[in-house]
Scaffold this motif. Structure first.
Motif, mmCIF file in Angstrom:
data_model
loop_
_atom_site.group_PDB
_atom_site.id
_atom_site.type_symbol
_atom_site.label_atom_id
_atom_site.label_comp_id
_atom_site.label_asym_id
_atom_site.label_seq_id
_atom_site.Cartn_x
_atom_site.Cartn_y
_atom_site.Cartn_z
ATOM 1 N N ALA A 59 -3.585 39.340 4.055
ATOM 2 C CA ALA A 59 -2.571 38.488 4.695
ATOM 3 C C ALA A 59 -2.936 38.230 6.149
ATOM 4 O O ALA A 59 -2.764 37.117 6.668
ATOM 5 N N ASN A 60 -3.438 39.253 6.845
ATOM 6 C CA ASN A 60 -3.882 39.066 8.229
ATOM 7 C C ASN A 60 -5.022 38.053 8.315
ATOM 8 O O ASN A 60 -5.022 37.155 9.160
ATOM 9 N N ALA A 109 -3.963 34.499 7.724
ATOM 10 C CA ALA A 109 -3.229 33.947 8.866
ATOM 11 C C ALA A 109 -4.095 33.878 10.118
ATOM 12 O O ALA A 109 -3.589 33.572 11.201
ATOM 13 N N GLU A 110 -5.417 34.175 9.953
ATOM 14 C CA GLU A 110 -6.368 34.166 11.067
ATOM 15 C C GLU A 110 -5.974 35.163 12.146
ATOM 16 O O GLU A 110 -6.128 34.921 13.350
ATOM 17 N N HIS A 111 -5.458 36.317 11.692
ATOM 18 C CA HIS A 111 -5.097 37.405 12.591
ATOM 19 C C HIS A 111 -5.954 38.628 12.290
ATOM 20 O O HIS A 111 -5.450 39.766 12.239
ATOM 21 N N ASN A 127 0.381 41.396 9.802
ATOM 22 C CA ASN A 127 0.678 40.395 10.825
ATOM 23 C C ASN A 127 0.388 39.000 10.280
ATOM 24 O O ASN A 127 -0.112 38.138 10.998
ATOM 25 N N GLY A 128 0.704 38.817 8.978
ATOM 26 C CA GLY A 128 0.435 37.542 8.333
ATOM 27 C C GLY A 128 1.552 36.538 8.540
ATOM 28 O O GLY A 128 2.268 36.573 9.552
ATOM 29 N N LYS A 129 1.722 35.678 7.546
ATOM 30 C CA LYS A 129 2.711 34.613 7.647
ATOM 31 C C LYS A 129 4.055 35.002 7.035
ATOM 32 O O LYS A 129 4.989 34.205 7.037
ATOM 33 N N ASN A 134 10.674 40.682 5.555
ATOM 34 C CA ASN A 134 9.926 39.896 6.528
ATOM 35 C C ASN A 134 10.324 40.325 7.933
ATOM 36 O O ASN A 134 11.490 40.622 8.196
ATOM 37 N N GLY A 166 6.983 37.673 12.479
ATOM 38 C CA GLY A 166 5.978 37.240 11.516
ATOM 39 C C GLY A 166 5.373 38.427 10.795
ATOM 40 O O GLY A 166 5.317 39.538 11.315
ATOM 41 N N GLY A 167 4.907 38.184 9.588
ATOM 42 C CA GLY A 167 4.343 39.264 8.800
ATOM 43 C C GLY A 167 5.363 39.877 7.871
ATOM 44 O O GLY A 167 6.561 39.554 7.908
#
Length: 507
Positions: free
Chosen positions: A404-405, A408-410, A433-435, A481, A485-486
């Motif tokens: 997920a990170n 989300a480009e994290h 720390n995704g969307k 949630n 975010g995340g």
């Protein structure tokens, strides 16, 4: 008003007892029933006293006809007094028992049976003293007994109410995890609201009913203030207390029942869906067969190319890579399906929470050596678990969190794993720390064969597999949630060791 509140309490308590058959729901039902008995007894008393103001009559009974119906019910004063005696003394005792059941104070947790015994001692004593023959004998012996009995019973009633509210509020502010506090808050609001409603009327002494025609009763008027309509300010306050205590208590009772029932209902729904999925296993067998047939075609292409005098090695290489990809996909899918569907035994033994996390971290590191991971655990905490299976569940959540990170480009943000000891649970929290998870998907992510990752390598069995393992450990799986975010996944396990000193470990 009291008539409507009594009906609402009866419906709410019956619904709670019907859908949640455990000690807590039984105590809630007894609590509501005792309040109903007390309120109905007061309505009968007020109706029989007569001389009631028309405004108070509408407030209590809605109409003159209903008040008259109550007035002419055949009931002796001894029976009516005993009715009020039962409801008046049962409510605070049950309320305090519920607060003690929910309290995590060591003085209560160490000796729960003894605490319950002491809790019931005073109510049983004063209730027995108010039994008509006993009360009459004591008053005949010494008329001052009326005042002693009233102040004795009224004193411990107020003390029980105050202690119960204190324990509930103390426990509420002792909870650190948001979703535990949110759920417990509904119960606290329900119980405190009902306590407020009870407190408004708890001054009515059963002895006043036995001495119905006596007017020199130690200056205590019981609910006599209802016979005359209070002033505007008092009337507004009285209505506000009844509305707040009654309707808020009923609403929170139903909401709390629904909130605690929802996870069990969702679990039952998931089990039914998985049963359907089992019957449709032939569909997946057919899909595997199709991929095996595709492998045969690729093999023939490779064989045909190699039979040529001058084979095209690039084409052979492409077909071999495609063949290898399909085979890896088949193996991964077959292993995931097998481990989820197969019947496996889980051996629950005392194990250190850190050992389970170490296993999960090791597996996660082998799959994603570049991933960032932060683990913070309580020190020296043990749980009852099958370390291998629980570590597999935790590893799956870590993997999902890292993916997920990345999605989300994290990928510079770590996957965070926390351990908590909260009330009756040891909790493992995995945070990414995704969307986050869209609301329309949140209810489906634990379903078998559901996946939002539309690729050949995802069957949607991972979270169902995690849930199955957690359930086999007598625990539950939750997701929320985060506002920033995340997503936050929580593994809730029955508490085994309550030591909570913290240590941090980073990777």
């Amino acid at each position: 008003m009291l008539l409507l509140l009594s009906a609402g309490l009866l419906i709410g308590s019956a619904f709670t007892l019907m859908v949640r058959r455990n000690r807590e729901s039984a105590l809630l039902a007894v609590l509501c029933l005792s309040l109903i008995v007390y309120l109905v007894g007061l309505m009968l008393l007020i109706a029989k006293q007569g001389g009631i103001d028309s405004g108070a009559e509408r407030f209590l009974f809605f109409s003159h006809e209903i008040r008259v119906w109550f007035q002419y019910r055949f009931l002796t004063f001894e029976q009516l007094g005993m009715w009020i005696n039962l409801g008046r003394h049962a409510f605070p005792a049950v309320l305090l028992m519920m607060a003690e059941d929910r309290s995590m104070l060591q003085v209560i947790r160490k000796r729960p049976q003894m605490i319950t015994l002491f809790t019931l001692l005073l109510p049983a004593l004063t209730m027995a003293l108010y039994i008509p023959p006993v009360y009459e004998a004591l008053v005949d012996f010494n008329g001052a007994w009326r005042g002693v009995a009233f102040y004795l019973s009224y004193g411990w009633i107020v003390a029980y109410l105050a202690l119960a509210v204190f324990l509930l509020v103390w426990e509420l502010f002792s909870i650190t995890m948001h979703f535990f506090r949110r759920q417990f808050l509904m119960l606290v609001v329900c119980l405190v609201s009902l306590a407020v409603l009870y407190f408004v009327y708890c001054g009515q002494d059963p002895g006043q009913v036995y001495s119905f025609y006596s007017y020199d009763y130690v200056g205590i008027k019981g609910v006599g203030y209802m016979l005359l309509m209070p002033g505007p300010v008092e009337f507004v306050l009285l209505v506000a207390l009844n509305v707040t205590g009654g309707f808020l208590g009923i609403a929170m009772l139903l909401r709390y029942t629904e909130d605690t029932l929802s996870p069990d209902r969702e679990d039952a729904g998931l089990e039914r869906k998985f049963d359907v999925a089992r019957t449709g296993a032939s569909v997946f067998v057919h899909g595997i067969k199709n991929q095996l047939l595709a492998n045969r075609v690729l093999y023939k292409r490779i064989h045909t190319e190699l039979e040529k005098p001058e084979p095209d090695l690039e084409r052979v290489k492409e077909n071999m890579e495609r063949l290898s990809e399909i085979n890896d996909n088949l193996v991964a899918r077959s292993e995931e399906l097998y481990r989820t569907v197969k019947s496996k035994s889980v051996m629950l033994v005392p194990v250190a929470l850190s050992d389970v996390c170490d296993l999960a971290v090791d597996r996660f590191g082998k799959k994603y050596p570049e991933a960032l991971l932060e683990v913070t655990l309580p020190e020296q905490v043990q749980i009852l678990a099958d370390a291998n299976y629980l570590a597999e569940a935790l590893y799956n959540l870590m993997t999902n969190a890292w993916e997920a990170n990345v999605a989300a480009e994290h990928d510079k943000s770590p996957v965070v794993v926390y351990g908590h000891v909260e009330r009756l649970y040891t909790v493992l929290e995995v945070r990414d720390n995704g969307k986050g998870i869209p609301d329309e998907e949140k209810r489906r992510i634990f379903e078998p064969f559901y996946s939002s990752k539309n690729t050949n390598f995802n069957w949607g069995m991972g979270l169902y597999h995690v849930r199955t393992i957690v359930r086999s450990h007598l625990g539950s799986l939750r997701v929320e949630n985060m506002k920033a975010g995340g997503a936050d996944f929580f593994i809730l396990l029955p508490r085994y060791d309550g030591r909570t000193r913290r240590e941090g470990r980073h990777r």
